[in-house]
Motif scaffolding. Structure first.
Motif, mmCIF file in Angstrom:
data_model
loop_
_atom_site.group_PDB
_atom_site.id
_atom_site.type_symbol
_atom_site.label_atom_id
_atom_site.label_comp_id
_atom_site.label_asym_id
_atom_site.label_seq_id
_atom_site.Cartn_x
_atom_site.Cartn_y
_atom_site.Cartn_z
ATOM 1 N N TYR A 11 -5.126 2.898 -12.996
ATOM 2 C CA TYR A 11 -4.604 1.546 -12.784
ATOM 3 C C TYR A 11 -4.338 0.817 -14.100
ATOM 4 O O TYR A 11 -3.545 -0.123 -14.129
ATOM 5 C CB TYR A 11 -5.548 0.738 -11.885
ATOM 6 N N ASP A 16 0.834 0.558 -9.866
ATOM 7 C CA ASP A 16 0.959 1.272 -8.578
ATOM 8 C C ASP A 16 1.144 2.761 -8.886
ATOM 9 O O ASP A 16 2.254 3.284 -8.845
ATOM 10 C CB ASP A 16 2.164 0.706 -7.796
ATOM 11 N N GLN A 19 3.130 4.821 -6.505
ATOM 12 C CA GLN A 19 4.366 4.165 -6.027
ATOM 13 C C GLN A 19 4.335 3.959 -4.504
ATOM 14 O O GLN A 19 5.287 4.252 -3.789
ATOM 15 C CB GLN A 19 5.589 4.976 -6.450
ATOM 16 N N SER A 51 -6.199 0.307 -2.285
ATOM 17 C CA SER A 51 -5.271 0.201 -3.427
ATOM 18 C C SER A 51 -4.599 -1.178 -3.456
ATOM 19 O O SER A 51 -5.270 -2.192 -3.329
ATOM 20 C CB SER A 51 -4.251 1.352 -3.399
ATOM 21 N N ILE A 52 -3.280 -1.218 -3.574
ATOM 22 C CA ILE A 52 -2.564 -2.501 -3.704
ATOM 23 C C ILE A 52 -2.227 -3.132 -2.351
ATOM 24 O O ILE A 52 -1.479 -4.104 -2.287
ATOM 25 C CB ILE A 52 -1.282 -2.339 -4.552
ATOM 26 N N PRO A 75 -5.976 -3.368 -8.576
ATOM 27 C CA PRO A 75 -5.124 -3.303 -7.379
ATOM 28 C C PRO A 75 -5.502 -4.343 -6.331
ATOM 29 O O PRO A 75 -4.640 -4.821 -5.585
ATOM 30 C CB PRO A 75 -5.342 -1.875 -6.851
#
Ligand code: SAM
Length: 192
Positions: A11, A16, A19, A51-52, A75
């Motif tokens: 990170y 990302d 992706q 994650s994000i 994230p």
């Protein structure tokens, strides 16, 4: 390098790394994942390794309450911007140790299990057994090919968890690249 350092470094190099917000492969997989949920609405859901927050955003419209966690702070900051909904909480945490108390009717393990050791996968499965309520759903979705950071393949991770989790497979979708399964815990039997 520890697992924690590995993800911190990923990170630090990219906001990302996979992706997740852009690749058609990921977006199609998320669409299939949410389309596979047997119920329109869930009361209380848990999504570790968020994650994000891209999948979190799709799950948010199906849940009254959703807790999404990740061990890495960066994230999570982006996830909170992308999914600002009040009923969605993002917290820093690592499974199996940081498992929320109480009962859940949806647990989503997406692209996560192969980053855990075999004993950690076993512990995750045992925690699922303790926290998935009657009729609750467990979603497993993982990339099937071996890769360097993984301790096993997605198929092996699913087999490990399915061997322990007290639930029946109600959805199975297998492609060359990923496996998606939904397991349902038994409904409670009304006492007479
Ligand atoms: C490939 S991403 C998957 C993101 C998301 N679940 C999805 O399917 O789009 C893996 C995420 O798992 C997180 N992670 C790694 N080890 C973890 C652990 N023990 N508990 C919770 N999350 C973890 C990483 O920081 C990373 O954000």
């Amino acid at each position: 390098m520890t697992a924690a350092e590995y993800f911190e470094r990923l990170y630090a190099e990219s906001a990302d790394p996979w992706q997740l917000a852009e690749r058609e492969y990921e977006l199609r997989k998320y669409a299939l994942t949410t389309a596979s949920l047997p119920r329109r609405r869930y009361r209380r859901a848990f999504e570790p390794g968020c994650s994000i927050g891209v999948l979190t955003g799709f799950l948010a419209s199906r849940c009254d309450e959703l807790l999404a966690t990740d061990p890495v702070a960066a994230p999570l900051a982006r996830a909170r911007e992308v999914v600002p909904d009040n009923h969605v909480r993002f917290e820093q945490g690592r499974v199996p140790d940081d498992w929320p108390p109480g009962e859940h009717d949806l647990i989503v393990l997406s692209e996560l299990l192969y980053y855990l050791s075999a004993p950690e996968r076993l512990e995750v499965a045992e925690r699922v057994n303790r926290s998935l309520g009657p009729g609750g759903h467990l979603v497993l979705v993982h990339w099937r090919w071996p890769f360097e950071a993984a301790t096993c393949t997605g198929d092996e991770a699913h087999a490990d968890v399915r061997a322990v989790v007290d639930a029946t497979c109600v959805v199975e979708h297998v492609e060359a690249d990923f496996r998606l399964e939904v397991l349902a815990a038994a409904e409670s039997v009304p006492s007479g």
